[in-house]
Design a protein around this motif. Structure first.
Motif, PDB file in Angstrom:
ATOM      1  N   ALA A  43      -6.117 -19.618 -44.061  1.00 30.02           N
ATOM      2  CA  ALA A  43      -5.476 -20.017 -45.320  1.00 30.02           C
ATOM      3  C   ALA A  43      -5.669 -21.513 -45.566  1.00 30.02           C
ATOM      4  N   PHE A  44      -5.515 -22.299 -44.513  1.00 30.66           N
ATOM      5  CA  PHE A  44      -5.735 -23.739 -44.634  1.00 30.66           C
ATOM      6  C   PHE A  44      -7.158 -24.028 -45.091  1.00 30.66           C
ATOM      7  N   ALA A  45      -8.106 -23.326 -44.515  1.00 31.93           N
ATOM      8  CA  ALA A  45      -9.509 -23.535 -44.883  1.00 31.93           C
ATOM      9  C   ALA A  45      -9.751 -23.166 -46.339  1.00 31.93           C
TER      10      ALA A  45
ATOM     11  N   GLU B  46     -15.341 -19.892 -41.548  1.00 32.38           N
ATOM     12  CA  GLU B  46     -14.887 -18.509 -41.739  1.00 32.38           C
ATOM     13  C   GLU B  46     -15.351 -17.601 -40.595  1.00 32.38           C
ATOM     14  N   THR B  47     -16.528 -17.856 -40.057  1.00 32.62           N
ATOM     15  CA  THR B  47     -17.016 -17.093 -38.904  1.00 32.62           C
ATOM     16  C   THR B  47     -16.092 -17.311 -37.712  1.00 32.62           C
ATOM     17  N   GLY B  48     -15.700 -18.550 -37.479  1.00 32.55           N
ATOM     18  CA  GLY B  48     -14.770 -18.845 -36.390  1.00 32.55           C
ATOM     19  C   GLY B  48     -13.444 -18.123 -36.558  1.00 32.55           C
ATOM     20  N   VAL B  49     -12.919 -18.120 -37.780  1.00 34.01           N
ATOM     21  CA  VAL B  49     -11.654 -17.428 -38.062  1.00 34.01           C
ATOM     22  C   VAL B  49     -11.809 -15.921 -37.848  1.00 34.01           C
TER      23      VAL B  49
ATOM     24  N   ALA C 133      -5.193 -17.437 -36.665  1.00 36.66           N
ATOM     25  CA  ALA C 133      -6.345 -17.062 -37.489  1.00 36.66           C
ATOM     26  C   ALA C 133      -5.941 -17.007 -38.960  1.00 36.66           C
ATOM     27  N   ILE C 134      -4.785 -16.421 -39.236  1.00 39.96           N
ATOM     28  CA  ILE C 134      -4.300 -16.352 -40.620  1.00 39.96           C
ATOM     29  C   ILE C 134      -3.986 -17.752 -41.148  1.00 39.96           C
ATOM     30  N   ALA C 135      -3.278 -18.542 -40.350  1.00 41.71           N
ATOM     31  CA  ALA C 135      -2.892 -19.884 -40.790  1.00 41.71           C
ATOM     32  C   ALA C 135      -4.110 -20.785 -40.990  1.00 41.71           C
ATOM     33  N   ILE C 136      -5.040 -20.760 -40.045  1.00 41.86           N
ATOM     34  CA  ILE C 136      -6.239 -21.593 -40.144  1.00 41.86           C
ATOM     35  C   ILE C 136      -7.126 -21.128 -41.298  1.00 41.86           C
TER      36      ILE C 136
END
Length: 129
Positions: free
Chosen positions: A21-23, A40-43, A16-19
């Motif tokens: 930050a990538f986003a 962002e909702t998915g994260v 969640a943190i990595a994805i």
């Protein structure tokens, strides 16, 4: 079972943190504002359920049977819900049309709701006065 739950919670949190930050840094200029909000909702939901798994793996009052059921519901629920949102939000960046998998987003959400419901029922039954 607690070890599996804690490991999955940690993996979901890490990703969640990595994805996220990538986003924020890589995707933001490439997708629409609406798609970014969806991403962002998915994260966010992935992180909520990562934290829930870490809590469940560390508490008493939840039967091992229910922990196992909740573990599987959250595992599949997050993959379906957050995973499909990630794919749909980035649909314009690939040649694959992810809109065909859009039906699994609400299915994943339903699995997450059922996990919370089982947790609630477990608590109500465990703490009857």
């Amino acid at each position: 079972m607690n070890k599996k739950i804690l490991i999955l919670g940690s993996v979901f949190g890490l990703f969640a943190i990595a994805i996220g930050a990538f986003a924020a840094h890589g995707l933001k200029p490439k997708i629409s504002v609406q798609a970014m909000h969806s991403f962002e909702t998915g994260v966010r939901y992935q992180m909520y359920h990562a934290l829930l798994l870490l809590i469940i793996g560390n508490i008493g009052g939840v039967s091992e049977k229910n922990k196992k059921i909740i573990f599987y519901l959250i595992s599949v629920g997050v993959l379906f819900f957050s995973g499909s949102i990630f794919a749909l939000a980035t649909n314009t960046l690939t040649t694959i049309d992810f809109k065909v998998i859009g039906f699994i987003t609400p299915l994943g959400g339903l699995l997450l709701i059922i996990a919370w419901l089982i947790l609630l029922i477990n608590f109500v039954k465990s703490y009857k006065n």
